[in-house]
Motif scaffolding. Sequence first.
Motif, PDB file in Angstrom:
ATOM      1  N   MET A 251       0.951  -0.840   0.073  1.00 50.40           N
ATOM      2  CA  MET A 251       0.099  -0.058   0.018  1.00 50.40           C
ATOM      3  C   MET A 251       0.998   0.952   0.060  1.00 50.40           C
ATOM      4  SD  MET A 251      -3.300  -1.277   0.166  1.00 50.40           S
ATOM      5  CE  MET A 251      -4.479   0.247   0.428  1.00 50.40           C
ATOM      6  N   ASN A 252       2.140   1.123  -0.139  1.00 47.80           N
ATOM      7  CA  ASN A 252       2.897   2.360  -0.105  1.00 47.80           C
ATOM      8  C   ASN A 252       3.151   3.415  -0.928  1.00 47.80           C
ATOM      9  OD1 ASN A 252       4.316   1.683   2.118  1.00 47.80           O
ATOM     10  ND2 ASN A 252       6.001   0.731   1.182  1.00 47.80           N
ATOM     11  N   SER A 253       2.756   2.746  -2.312  1.00 50.50           N
ATOM     12  CA  SER A 253       2.242   3.572  -3.539  1.00 50.50           C
ATOM     13  C   SER A 253       0.292   4.462  -3.384  1.00 50.50           C
ATOM     14  CB  SER A 253       1.817   2.682  -4.805  1.00 50.50           C
ATOM     15  OG  SER A 253       1.109   1.296  -4.823  1.00 50.50           O
ATOM     16  N   ILE A 254      -0.142   3.230  -2.699  1.00 50.32           N
ATOM     17  CA  ILE A 254      -1.775   4.273  -2.276  1.00 50.32           C
ATOM     18  C   ILE A 254      -1.100   5.658  -1.294  1.00 50.32           C
ATOM     19  CG2 ILE A 254      -3.620   4.237  -1.412  1.00 50.32           C
ATOM     20  CD1 ILE A 254      -3.878   3.191  -3.771  1.00 50.32           C
ATOM     21  N   ASP A 255      -0.028   5.464  -0.681  1.00 50.85           N
ATOM     22  CA  ASP A 255      -0.124   6.138   0.778  1.00 50.85           C
ATOM     23  C   ASP A 255       0.261   7.197  -0.184  1.00 50.85           C
ATOM     24  OD1 ASP A 255      -0.082   6.526   3.672  1.00 50.85           O
ATOM     25  OD2 ASP A 255       2.158   7.170   2.670  1.00 50.85           O
ATOM     26  N   GLN A 256       1.566   7.380  -0.774  1.00 48.78           N
ATOM     27  CA  GLN A 256       2.488   8.480  -2.221  1.00 48.78           C
ATOM     28  C   GLN A 256       0.816   8.919  -2.446  1.00 48.78           C
ATOM     29  OE1 GLN A 256       5.831   6.933  -3.843  1.00 48.78           O
ATOM     30  NE2 GLN A 256       6.153   8.825  -4.655  1.00 48.78           N
ATOM     31  N   TYR A 257       0.356   8.333  -3.148  1.00 46.81           N
ATOM     32  CA  TYR A 257      -0.054   9.129  -3.404  1.00 46.81           C
ATOM     33  C   TYR A 257      -1.312  10.124  -3.771  1.00 46.81           C
ATOM     34  CZ  TYR A 257      -3.890   9.762  -7.504  1.00 46.81           C
ATOM     35  OH  TYR A 257      -4.507  10.380  -8.538  1.00 46.81           O
ATOM     36  N   PHE A 258      -2.199   9.719  -2.373  1.00 52.66           N
ATOM     37  CA  PHE A 258      -2.925   9.875  -1.214  1.00 52.66           C
ATOM     38  C   PHE A 258      -1.977  11.656  -0.501  1.00 52.66           C
ATOM     39  CE2 PHE A 258      -5.331   5.958  -1.169  1.00 52.66           C
ATOM     40  CZ  PHE A 258      -6.631   7.457  -1.695  1.00 52.66           C
ATOM     41  N   THR A 259      -0.782  10.795  -0.439  1.00 53.65           N
ATOM     42  CA  THR A 259       0.463  11.813  -0.200  1.00 53.65           C
ATOM     43  C   THR A 259       0.566  13.378  -0.942  1.00 53.65           C
ATOM     44  OG1 THR A 259       1.301  10.882   2.106  1.00 53.65           O
ATOM     45  CG2 THR A 259       2.511  12.885   1.361  1.00 53.65           C
ATOM     46  N   THR A 260       0.699  12.621  -1.635  1.00 53.50           N
ATOM     47  CA  THR A 260       1.079  13.928  -2.789  1.00 53.50           C
ATOM     48  C   THR A 260      -0.349  14.528  -3.525  1.00 53.50           C
ATOM     49  OG1 THR A 260       2.656  12.301  -4.039  1.00 53.50           O
ATOM     50  CG2 THR A 260       2.511  13.774  -5.597  1.00 53.50           C
ATOM     51  N   LYS A 261      -1.312  14.286  -3.826  1.00 48.05           N
ATOM     52  CA  LYS A 261      -2.698  14.429  -3.892  1.00 48.05           C
ATOM     53  C   LYS A 261      -3.465  15.086  -3.545  1.00 48.05           C
ATOM     54  CE  LYS A 261      -2.981  13.175  -9.101  1.00 48.05           C
ATOM     55  NZ  LYS A 261      -3.312  14.461  -9.680  1.00 48.05           N
ATOM     56  N   ARG A 262      -3.261  15.945  -1.805  1.00 53.91           N
ATOM     57  CA  ARG A 262      -4.028  15.560  -0.381  1.00 53.91           C
ATOM     58  C   ARG A 262      -4.798  17.213  -0.472  1.00 53.91           C
ATOM     59  NH1 ARG A 262      -3.435  17.950   4.583  1.00 53.91           N
ATOM     60  NH2 ARG A 262      -4.955  16.859   6.263  1.00 53.91           N
ATOM     61  N   GLU A 263      -3.163  17.862  -1.127  1.00 56.69           N
ATOM     62  CA  GLU A 263      -3.891  19.724  -1.303  1.00 56.69           C
ATOM     63  C   GLU A 263      -5.061  19.719  -2.668  1.00 56.69           C
ATOM     64  OE1 GLU A 263      -3.341  21.871   0.827  1.00 56.69           O
ATOM     65  OE2 GLU A 263      -2.734  20.358   2.054  1.00 56.69           O
ATOM     66  N   GLU A 264      -4.681  19.060  -3.247  1.00 59.72           N
ATOM     67  CA  GLU A 264      -5.229  19.253  -4.825  1.00 59.72           C
ATOM     68  C   GLU A 264      -6.457  18.322  -4.244  1.00 59.72           C
ATOM     69  OE1 GLU A 264      -5.675  16.998  -8.866  1.00 59.72           O
ATOM     70  OE2 GLU A 264      -3.736  17.590  -8.290  1.00 59.72           O
ATOM     71  N   HIS A 265      -6.210  17.469  -3.873  1.00 61.12           N
ATOM     72  CA  HIS A 265      -8.361  16.691  -3.355  1.00 61.12           C
ATOM     73  C   HIS A 265      -8.823  17.438  -2.792  1.00 61.12           C
ATOM     74  CE1 HIS A 265      -6.144  12.421  -4.639  1.00 61.12           C
ATOM     75  NE2 HIS A 265      -7.043  12.800  -5.346  1.00 61.12           N
TER      76      HIS A 265
END
Length: 460
Positions: A1-15
Motif C-alpha cells: 500500500m506504499n504507492s497508495i499512501d504516496q499517491y494520497f500524500t502527493t495529491k492531498r492539497e489538490e483533493h
Amino acid sequence: MNSIDQYFTTKREEHLEELKQFLSIPSISSLSEHKEDMKTAAAFLGDAMKKVGLENITINETGGHPAVTADWLHAEGKPTILVYGHYDVQPVDPLNLWDSEPFKPEIRDNILYARGSSDDKGQVFMHIKVIEALMQLKGELPVNVKFLIEGEEEIGSKNLPAFVEEHKDYLAADLVLISDTGLYAPGKPAVCYALRGLTGVQIDIRGAKGDLHSGLYGGGVQNPIHALADILTSFHNEHGTITVDGFYDNVVPLTDEERSAFRALNFDEEGIKEEIGVKELFGEKGYTYLEHTWARPTLEVNGVFGGFSGEGIKTVLPAEAGAKITCRLVPNQDPEEIVEKLRAHIAAHKPTGVEITVTDFDKGKPFITPMNHPLIQAAGRSYEKIYNTPTAYIRGGGSIPIVAAFDEILGTPVILMGFGLSSENFHAPNEHFHLENYDKGLRVISDYYYEVAAVDKDAL
C-alpha cells in the motif's frame, strides 16, 4: 500500500480543494429554494465520478432530488461493492453560531469546517478519490464497484426505497458499503454491524365535549390527563421492562461473543453520567448501558400534552390529552407488529369515561449483519492496519431506515464503515471533519477493496 499512501500524500492539497468546491454547494434538501443547488451538487458528483474512471454515470430522477449512480464492472469473478452515501445536507440555522460561513469551507488546525464536511459529503468524496487512486496506480480495481449517492437522506430518503426496488437488478451487489457513521472514539475505529429500527404512535384521549370547571365537575367526570397517566405508567414495570404483551417475543438475544466485545470496550458509565448531567443511569434490569442503548428495544414517551400550562393556575378539567411515543426496535422485531401490540395494550388499559385514538407514525425496520460475517471482519482488519489499534465492533442505537431497505430489498450485507466523530457537530453549527481521519479513511477504504477481493465470493 506504499504507492497508495504516496499517491494520497502527493495529491492531498489538490483533493482538498476539490472537496471544498463540493462543500461550497448549499445542497439543503429540506428547503425548496435550494432545488437548483441540489441539481448542481448531483452534477458535480457525476463529473467527479467520470474524471476518476467510473462508467455509466446517470443523474436519476426520483420524484424528489436526483440520485447519482455509476459503476465499474470489469473485475471478473470478484465481489461487487455498492457504495451508498448522500450529498444533501442539513439547514445551517442558527447562522450566528457559526465561526465561519457554512458554505465557505475553512481548514483550521487540520480540521475542515463546513456544512456537510462530516455528514456526508466528506465521506462520500473519500470513496471517489479511492477509485481515482486505484485507477491511476493500477489501471483497474480489485473488485467491481457501483455507486448510489442520493439527495434526500436528510429528509428521510422518502423516494429511495422505491428507486432501489425499481433498480434492484442494476444495484445487485455482494455488499453495501456506507461511510456515514463514525469511529467509536478518537483514534479508535469501529465497524457498526447493527442498527435499531423505529416505530411510534400518538395517543389522543378525549373526555367531555369541552373543558370543564373542576369545582362543578371534578370527581364526577374522568380527567383525560389522569387516563393518559394510567396508560403511560402501564407500559413499564419498576425495573424498566416493557410490559406490552408480546413486545419481546421476536427479540434475538445477544451472543456471548457480542457481550464480550461490548465489555472489551470498557465503556465509561461515570463519564456518560457527567456528559448528560444525571446522577444515575436507568434501564432494563440485567443489561449494561451499551446493551440498553445498542441491542435492546425501547418504548419512550417523547411528549405529553393537555390541559393548562400557563402562568398561575386554572381550575379546569381538560377535555383532551395526548402523548407521542416511539419505540426503538432490534433485529427480528417488525414495526407493524409492534404497533398492533401497542394498540392492543392501550385498548386493554383504557380507563372508563374517555375515548382513545391511536395514530401510527413512519416506520423503519432494524438491521443486522452478523458480527462474525467475513466482510465485517475484513473491515476490522483494514481499520487495524491503518489505525494500528484493535477495531471495535459496535451496534448503533439510532435508525437509518434505508439501511434496512437495502437489507430487505437487495438481500445484501451492509457494512457501516465510517470516519466521523460524534463531536463533529453534524446537524449543528460549526460542523467539521478531522482531516486525520479523512487521511486515514482514504487508506482504510483502499485496503478494504483488496480485503474484499480476497474473500471467497462463494462464501458470501
